[in-house]
Write a protein that holds these residues in place. Structure first.
Motif, PDB file in Angstrom:
ATOM      1  N   ALA A 117       0.843  -1.196   0.000  1.00 55.57           N
ATOM      2  CA  ALA A 117       0.000   0.000   0.000  1.00 55.57           C
ATOM      3  C   ALA A 117       0.872   1.238   0.000  1.00 55.57           C
ATOM      4  CB  ALA A 117      -0.904  -0.002   1.230  1.00 55.57           C
ATOM      5  N   LEU A 118       1.974   1.171   0.714  1.00 58.67           N
ATOM      6  CA  LEU A 118       2.861   2.328   0.803  1.00 58.67           C
ATOM      7  C   LEU A 118       3.944   2.204  -0.250  1.00 58.67           C
ATOM      8  CD1 LEU A 118       3.500   4.924   2.348  1.00 58.67           C
ATOM      9  CD2 LEU A 118       4.945   3.573   3.861  1.00 58.67           C
ATOM     10  N   LEU A 119       3.919   3.149  -1.181  1.00 58.07           N
ATOM     11  CA  LEU A 119       4.906   3.150  -2.258  1.00 58.07           C
ATOM     12  C   LEU A 119       5.858   4.311  -2.051  1.00 58.07           C
ATOM     13  CD1 LEU A 119       2.373   2.620  -5.185  1.00 58.07           C
ATOM     14  CD2 LEU A 119       3.878   0.886  -4.214  1.00 58.07           C
ATOM     15  N   ALA A 120       7.113   4.079  -2.354  1.00 61.64           N
ATOM     16  CA  ALA A 120       8.112   5.145  -2.238  1.00 61.64           C
ATOM     17  C   ALA A 120       9.018   5.074  -3.446  1.00 61.64           C
ATOM     18  CB  ALA A 120       8.923   4.973  -0.961  1.00 61.64           C
ATOM     19  N   ASP A 157      10.693   7.317  -7.107  1.00 62.81           N
ATOM     20  CA  ASP A 157      10.515   8.370  -8.095  1.00 62.81           C
ATOM     21  C   ASP A 157       9.026   8.553  -8.402  1.00 62.81           C
ATOM     22  OD1 ASP A 157      10.860  10.211 -10.110  1.00 62.81           O
ATOM     23  OD2 ASP A 157      11.220   8.691 -11.630  1.00 62.81           O
ATOM     24  N   GLY A 158       8.589   9.791  -8.468  1.00 60.69           N
ATOM     25  CA  GLY A 158       7.178  10.092  -8.671  1.00 60.69           C
ATOM     26  C   GLY A 158       6.597   9.427  -9.902  1.00 60.69           C
ATOM     27  N   ASP A 159       7.374   9.355 -10.977  1.00 56.00           N
ATOM     28  CA  ASP A 159       6.890   8.734 -12.216  1.00 56.00           C
ATOM     29  C   ASP A 159       6.612   7.244 -12.010  1.00 56.00           C
ATOM     30  OD1 ASP A 159       7.042  11.105 -13.519  1.00 56.00           O
ATOM     31  OD2 ASP A 159       9.004  10.713 -14.429  1.00 56.00           O
ATOM     32  N   LEU A 160       7.513   6.587 -11.304  1.00 54.75           N
ATOM     33  CA  LEU A 160       7.361   5.147 -11.056  1.00 54.75           C
ATOM     34  C   LEU A 160       6.161   4.888 -10.144  1.00 54.75           C
ATOM     35  CD1 LEU A 160       8.558   2.171 -11.013  1.00 54.75           C
ATOM     36  CD2 LEU A 160       9.606   2.867  -8.866  1.00 54.75           C
ATOM     37  N   VAL A 161       6.096   5.669  -9.071  1.00 56.96           N
ATOM     38  CA  VAL A 161       5.010   5.504  -8.099  1.00 56.96           C
ATOM     39  C   VAL A 161       3.659   5.746  -8.773  1.00 56.96           C
ATOM     40  CG1 VAL A 161       3.981   6.579  -6.057  1.00 56.96           C
ATOM     41  CG2 VAL A 161       6.409   6.017  -6.067  1.00 56.96           C
ATOM     42  N   ALA A 162       3.600   6.816  -9.595  1.00 51.05           N
ATOM     43  CA  ALA A 162       2.355   7.141 -10.292  1.00 51.05           C
ATOM     44  C   ALA A 162       1.988   6.043 -11.279  1.00 51.05           C
ATOM     45  CB  ALA A 162       2.495   8.481 -11.015  1.00 51.05           C
ATOM     46  N   ASP A 163       2.994   5.476 -11.925  1.00 49.06           N
ATOM     47  CA  ASP A 163       2.736   4.417 -12.907  1.00 49.06           C
ATOM     48  C   ASP A 163       2.172   3.164 -12.225  1.00 49.06           C
ATOM     49  OD1 ASP A 163       2.828   3.417 -15.562  1.00 49.06           O
ATOM     50  OD2 ASP A 163       4.545   2.200 -15.002  1.00 49.06           O
ATOM     51  N   ILE A 164       2.771   2.802 -11.093  1.00 51.22           N
ATOM     52  CA  ILE A 164       2.277   1.632 -10.348  1.00 51.22           C
ATOM     53  C   ILE A 164       0.829   1.870  -9.926  1.00 51.22           C
ATOM     54  CG2 ILE A 164       2.532   0.284  -8.217  1.00 51.22           C
ATOM     55  CD1 ILE A 164       5.545   0.873  -8.369  1.00 51.22           C
ATOM     56  N   TYR A 165       0.568   3.067  -9.416  1.00 48.08           N
ATOM     57  CA  TYR A 165      -0.778   3.369  -8.919  1.00 48.08           C
ATOM     58  C   TYR A 165      -1.787   3.437 -10.072  1.00 48.08           C
ATOM     59  CZ  TYR A 165      -4.417   5.393  -6.021  1.00 48.08           C
ATOM     60  OH  TYR A 165      -5.592   5.618  -5.353  1.00 48.08           O
ATOM     61  N   ARG A 166      -1.329   3.994 -11.193  1.00 49.27           N
ATOM     62  CA  ARG A 166      -2.221   4.098 -12.360  1.00 49.27           C
ATOM     63  C   ARG A 166      -2.628   2.702 -12.835  1.00 49.27           C
ATOM     64  NH1 ARG A 166       0.300   7.951 -14.949  1.00 49.27           N
ATOM     65  NH2 ARG A 166       1.870   6.525 -15.754  1.00 49.27           N
ATOM     66  N   ASN A 167      -1.661   1.796 -12.878  1.00 50.36           N
ATOM     67  CA  ASN A 167      -1.963   0.414 -13.286  1.00 50.36           C
ATOM     68  C   ASN A 167      -2.955  -0.242 -12.330  1.00 50.36           C
ATOM     69  OD1 ASN A 167      -0.365   0.451 -15.552  1.00 50.36           O
ATOM     70  ND2 ASN A 167       1.450  -0.268 -14.469  1.00 50.36           N
ATOM     71  N   ARG A 168      -2.825   0.063 -11.063  1.00 52.91           N
ATOM     72  CA  ARG A 168      -3.779  -0.496 -10.094  1.00 52.91           C
ATOM     73  C   ARG A 168      -5.177   0.073 -10.329  1.00 52.91           C
ATOM     74  NH1 ARG A 168      -0.557  -0.090  -4.317  1.00 52.91           N
ATOM     75  NH2 ARG A 168       1.102  -1.537  -4.855  1.00 52.91           N
ATOM     76  N   MET A 169      -5.222   1.356 -10.584  1.00 56.89           N
ATOM     77  CA  MET A 169      -6.531   2.012 -10.750  1.00 56.89           C
ATOM     78  C   MET A 169      -7.255   1.499 -11.998  1.00 56.89           C
ATOM     79  SD  MET A 169      -7.121   3.669  -8.176  1.00 56.89           S
ATOM     80  CE  MET A 169      -8.736   4.100  -8.756  1.00 56.89           C
ATOM     81  N   MET A 170      -6.475   1.115 -13.000  1.00 49.87           N
ATOM     82  CA  MET A 170      -7.093   0.624 -14.231  1.00 49.87           C
ATOM     83  C   MET A 170      -7.785  -0.718 -14.024  1.00 49.87           C
ATOM     84  SD  MET A 170      -4.176   1.836 -16.881  1.00 49.87           S
ATOM     85  CE  MET A 170      -4.730   0.956 -18.307  1.00 49.87           C
TER      86      MET A 170
END
Lengths: 196, 66
Positions: A159-162, A164-177
């Motif tokens: 749940a807690l990601l740390a 680079d912002g691009d990497l973190v956003a990409d992981i979260y975006r994939n989850r949201m999809m």
């Protein structure tokens, strides 16, 4: 250059407090100081959400803006750190921070504040990495060892990601999809600006 | 006369010793707003190393969902 950020996926956080324990253990955080803590919204009600909160390493850090001794600096990776040799424990940063990140040990008499302590993204401070003095003042320097912050690395549900912002956003975006609902990037707009 | 001189000398010494405790160092550190005044962080130089960055990025990539 990377911009280090934290993101807590509220849909995945199970309020286990593993991140809090990992942080305390890795950094030998003094009694009474919580660099990281888990906040639960609507506790006990259907749809309750938990978020793990620490220093968000803001892009334009308000703590640094108000510090009278200018003890804050931002690394090239966007990690906000401070020099405890300069900190006078005035507490201005505590009032400025929207996340309640700065902590003050009150081990002295009459509630006198000690030097400010906060999450360092496990990047230590302005001392030689890996030295005893750095560990005593700032805790572990896992970044210098090529590791993630202990809280993110320990998170059982990721749940807690740390990172680079691009990497973190990409992981979260994939989850949201693969999920219903809207993304809940809690704290991001406040910490990194409206466009984040 | 000599008694008076002795008293004056003793008084001067006592005054000097007494005021020594009141000394305050004027060697203060002046801080300019907005400029970090602390020690340099050796980690900053390490972060510039491409090999180290690659190692760090690889570790971060491990957070991806399987």
């Amino acid at each position: 250059m990377a911009r280090m950020k934290f993101l807590c996926d509220a849909d995945r956080c199970i309020e286990c407090n593993g991140c809090v324990t990992a942080c305390k253990n890795a950094n030998d955080v003094p009694w009474g100081v919580n660099r990281r803590r888990v906040i639960t919204l609507n506790d006990g009600l259907p749809g309750e959400k938990s978020i793990s909160v620490a220093c968000m390493h803001c892009t334009d850090a308000p703590c640094a803006a108000v510090c009278p001794t200018d003890c804050f600096y931002t690394t090239t990776d966007g990690i906000v750190l401070h020099d405890k040799d300069l900190c006078i424990g005035c507490g201005y940063c505590f009032y400025a921070c929207p996340f309640g990140a700065p902590q003050f040990p009150t081990t002295e008499a009459f509630g006198v504040r000690g030097k400010m302590d906060k999450c360092t993204f496990c990047a230590g401070g302005p001392d030689e990495p890996g030295t005893a003095s750095e560990y005593e003042k700032y805790g572990a320097n896992r970044i210098a060892d090529g590791k993630l912050p202990a809280c993110a690395e320990m998170c059982a549900t990721k749940a807690l990601l740390a990172g680079d912002g691009d990497l973190v956003a990409d992981i979260y975006r994939n989850r949201m999809m693969s999920r219903d609902g809207r993304p809940q990037t809690w704290g991001w707009a406040k910490a990194y600006g409206a466009g984040a | 006369m000599s008694l008076r001189r002795s008293l004056l000398a003793v008084g001067a010494i006592a005054l000097t010793v007494g005021l020594t405790g009141c000394y305050e160092s004027s060697d203060v550190t002046r801080f300019e707003p907005g400029q970090y005044k602390g020690a340099d962080d050796p980690l900053l130089a390490k972060l510039e190393d491409p090999e180290f960055r690659a190692e760090l990025d690889q570790r971060f990539e491990g957070q991806r969902d399987r």
